[in-house]
Design an enzyme around this catalytic site. Structure first.
Site, PDB file in Angstrom:
ATOM      1  N   ASP A 102       0.861  -1.175   0.000  1.00 56.72           N
ATOM      2  CA  ASP A 102       0.000   0.000   0.000  1.00 56.72           C
ATOM      3  C   ASP A 102       0.901   1.230   0.000  1.00 56.72           C
ATOM      4  O   ASP A 102       2.113   1.126   0.103  1.00 56.72           O
ATOM      5  CB  ASP A 102      -0.957  -0.028   1.196  1.00 56.72           C
ATOM      6  CG  ASP A 102      -0.229   0.020   2.522  1.00 56.72           C
ATOM      7  OD1 ASP A 102      -0.864  -0.170   3.560  1.00 56.72           O
ATOM      8  OD2 ASP A 102       0.988   0.230   2.507  1.00 56.72           O
ATOM      9  N   ASP A 276      -8.181  -7.318   0.274  1.00 57.25           N
ATOM     10  CA  ASP A 276      -7.206  -7.537   1.359  1.00 57.25           C
ATOM     11  C   ASP A 276      -7.906  -7.231   2.669  1.00 57.25           C
ATOM     12  O   ASP A 276      -8.737  -6.305   2.717  1.00 57.25           O
ATOM     13  CB  ASP A 276      -5.976  -6.621   1.203  1.00 57.25           C
ATOM     14  CG  ASP A 276      -6.205  -5.274   1.891  1.00 57.25           C
ATOM     15  OD1 ASP A 276      -6.725  -4.369   1.211  1.00 57.25           O
ATOM     16  OD2 ASP A 276      -5.916  -5.154   3.106  1.00 57.25           O
ATOM     17  N   CYS A 314     -11.505 -29.964   6.377  1.00 56.79           N
ATOM     18  CA  CYS A 314     -10.502 -28.942   6.077  1.00 56.79           C
ATOM     19  C   CYS A 314      -9.122 -29.595   6.092  1.00 56.79           C
ATOM     20  O   CYS A 314      -8.826 -30.410   6.967  1.00 56.79           O
ATOM     21  CB  CYS A 314     -10.576 -27.818   7.120  1.00 56.79           C
ATOM     22  SG  CYS A 314      -9.284 -26.564   6.887  1.00 56.79           S
ATOM     23  N   CYS A 316      -6.228 -28.058   6.527  1.00 54.78           N
ATOM     24  CA  CYS A 316      -5.166 -27.304   7.213  1.00 54.78           C
ATOM     25  C   CYS A 316      -4.664 -28.115   8.400  1.00 54.78           C
ATOM     26  O   CYS A 316      -5.370 -29.003   8.905  1.00 54.78           O
ATOM     27  CB  CYS A 316      -5.705 -25.946   7.663  1.00 54.78           C
ATOM     28  SG  CYS A 316      -6.499 -25.968   9.264  1.00 54.78           S
ATOM     29  N   CYS A 319      -6.953 -28.526  11.501  1.00 48.42           N
ATOM     30  CA  CYS A 319      -8.096 -29.450  11.380  1.00 48.42           C
ATOM     31  C   CYS A 319      -7.642 -30.889  11.188  1.00 48.42           C
ATOM     32  O   CYS A 319      -8.292 -31.822  11.667  1.00 48.42           O
ATOM     33  CB  CYS A 319      -8.977 -29.028  10.220  1.00 48.42           C
ATOM     34  SG  CYS A 319      -9.736 -27.426  10.491  1.00 48.42           S
ATOM     35  N   HIS A 345      -5.732 -21.915   9.710  1.00 43.35           N
ATOM     36  CA  HIS A 345      -7.079 -22.371   9.330  1.00 43.35           C
ATOM     37  C   HIS A 345      -7.852 -21.247   8.636  1.00 43.35           C
ATOM     38  O   HIS A 345      -8.486 -21.444   7.597  1.00 43.35           O
ATOM     39  CB  HIS A 345      -7.859 -22.863  10.557  1.00 43.35           C
ATOM     40  CG  HIS A 345      -9.288 -23.093  10.223  1.00 43.35           C
ATOM     41  ND1 HIS A 345      -9.741 -24.207   9.542  1.00 43.35           N
ATOM     42  CD2 HIS A 345     -10.376 -22.291  10.398  1.00 43.35           C
ATOM     43  CE1 HIS A 345     -11.049 -24.109   9.334  1.00 43.35           C
ATOM     44  NE2 HIS A 345     -11.459 -22.958   9.839  1.00 43.35           N
TER      45      HIS A 345
HETATM   46  N1  LIG Z   1     -10.551   0.664   3.756  1.00 39.08           N
HETATM   47  C1  LIG Z   1      -9.368   1.131   3.209  1.00 39.08           C
HETATM   48  C2  LIG Z   1      -8.195   0.453   3.469  1.00 39.08           C
HETATM   49  C3  LIG Z   1      -7.010   0.910   2.946  1.00 39.08           C
HETATM   50  N2  LIG Z   1      -5.855   0.219   3.224  1.00 39.08           N
HETATM   51  C4  LIG Z   1      -6.965   2.071   2.150  1.00 39.08           C
HETATM   52  C5  LIG Z   1      -5.736   2.607   1.595  1.00 39.08           C
HETATM   53  O1  LIG Z   1      -4.630   2.067   1.800  1.00 39.08           O
HETATM   54  N3  LIG Z   1      -5.780   3.721   0.840  1.00 39.08           N
HETATM   55  N4  LIG Z   1      -6.930   4.372   0.609  1.00 39.08           N
HETATM   56  C6  LIG Z   1      -8.105   3.935   1.088  1.00 39.08           C
HETATM   57  O2  LIG Z   1      -9.138   4.585   0.830  1.00 39.08           O
HETATM   58  C7  LIG Z   1      -8.154   2.750   1.898  1.00 39.08           C
HETATM   59  C8  LIG Z   1      -9.368   2.287   2.419  1.00 39.08           C
HETATM   60 ZN   LIG Z   2      -8.800 -25.974   8.986  1.00 36.23          ZN
END
Ligand SMILES: Nc1cc(N)c2c(=O)[nH][nH]c(=O)c2c1
Ligand SMILES: [Zn+2]
Length: 371
Positions: A102, A276, A314, A316, A319, A345
């Site tokens: 990021d 993420d 599962c 992993c 489990c 897990h």
């Molecule tokens: N929920 C969010 C998580 C994030 N890691 C980010 C980001 O890194 N930049 N800009 C963002 O608007 C943003 C929103």
């Molecule tokens: Zn598991």
């Protein structure tokens, strides 16, 4: 080139046949210098050059194609120049597949005590020792280059929620100016990419303007920022009902900071490709396991003599080799192995979810399941 390779035309027809609600869902492959990313994809968060409580080879066994690193933490310790000197983040952390970093802006705002936003960038004091730093579109892009990121994020300002229209407008306009500077500072190489981040909060005309500004810069992919910041799922989906459509259909779309399984499913149905979130790792360390039966709070005393696995099918290690009773005990006494097994897990659960979503999309089947 970081590009999304769609299924051959005839398979695309299958997707198009899927129920309307799923028409925007798409499965594909992002080709990068460090390997392929199968989308929709979930990126485990490796904040300080490690997915907490996991070996990188263990992360790989869960099926993750890509992990996320946080620029803010890595620039403070051990420092981007040192990581560069040591061969880059891939070598440093022994992860040879794609890495997305990021821009650092989001974490500066949430972690550093004293910070000042200027047109130039953000001046802040390290939360570690109070020393003064500046993060700008140029320095953030250079730091991510030094780390060796496969996918670099443009430096943006995450518009807080709630924001008035005027606040959201001026924040989005700053992000557009910073995106231009980030794009200029990016060292373009085959197999590496830079993603722009659109802002605009809940205002559709601002989201459109943000998208138009960033499309002009021809990023390799686009993130939707300013969501998962407290607006709630209903409002997030309301924005996602139109925002992904403002972005180029042939480029990856990344929803930052999302999310729980139901959030991910709803966002994929609206055309998102990448995610993420710290939920699987952080909640694993806190004793919460995601299972097809729902979330299991393993610290609950009802598990102290439960000799069954979290999930019988599962694969992993938690489990396959251990019982809920043992996991209950490890987490209660704060044994490190407890954090490891619960994290493993949960990451396996999230990757299995993404695999099933990709399969259902490829077969043109509806996928409302969240187990
Ligand atoms: N929920 C969010 C998580 C994030 N890691 C980010 C980001 O890194 N930049 N800009 C963002 O608007 C943003 C929103
Ligand atoms: Zn598991």
């Amino acid at each position: 080139e970081v590009s999304i390779t769609k299924f051959p035309a005839d398979e695309r027809k299958i997707i198009a046949k899927a129920h309307d609600k799923y028409k925007k869902a798409r499965a594909g492959i992002i080709n990068t210098r460090h390997g392929q990313i199968h989308t929709p994809a979930f990126m485990p968060v490796g904040t300080k050059g490690t997915v907490k409580a996991m070996l990188p080879e263990s992360v790989q066994t869960t099926g993750a194609d890509i992990i996320l690193g946080n620029t803010y933490h890595l620039m403070l310790q051990p420092g981007a120049k040192r990581v560069f000197k040591l061969g880059g983040l891939h070598k440093f952390m022994n992860w040879s597949k794609p890495l997305l970093t990021d821009s650092g802006g989001f974490q500066v705002m949430s972690l550093s005590k004293l910070r000042k936003i200027t047109e130039e960038g953000v001046i802040f004091n390290s939360h570690i020792d109070g020393s003064k730093f500046m993060l700008s579109p140029e320095s953030s892009t250079e730091i991510q280059y030094l780390l060796g990121s496969t996918i670099t994020m443009a430096f943006d300002e995450c518009t807080p929620y709630p924001s008035t229209y005027e606040q959201a407008k001026s924040s989005m306009e700053l992000t557009s100016r910073w995106a231009k500077r980030s794009r200029k500072a990016f060292y373009s190489r085959d197999g590496y990419g830079q993603f722009g981040i659109i802002q605009g909060s809940i205002y559709n005309d601002l989201r459109l303007k943000s998208a138009l500004d960033l499309i002009e810069l021809d990023f390799e992919g686009y993130a939707i920022g300013g969501l998962a910041v407290g607006e709630g799922q209903e409002l997030m989906f309301k924005v996602l009902d139109y925002a992904p459509d403002l972005l180029p259909i042939n480029k990856p779309r990344y929803l930052m900071g999302v999310g729980k399984p139901a959030d991910i499913i709803g966002a994929v149905q609206r055309g998102i490709d990448m995610f993420d979130c710290v939920i699987p790792t952080r909640s694993g360390r806190n004793g919460q396991a995601f299972t097809k039966y729902g979330v299991v709070n393993i610290r609950n005393s009802k598990y102290k003599e439960d000799n069954t696995p979290l999930e019988e099918d599962c694969l992993c290690p938690a489990c396959k080799n251990y019982t809920k009773a043992y996991l209950h005990y490890l987490v209660k006494v704060k044994e490190i192995l407890g954090a490891m097994l619960m994290t493993w897990h949960n990451l396996m659960y999230f990757q299995k979810l993404m695999l099933r979503i990709r399969e259902y999309i490829a077969q043109g089947k509806d996928f409302d399941f969240i187990s």
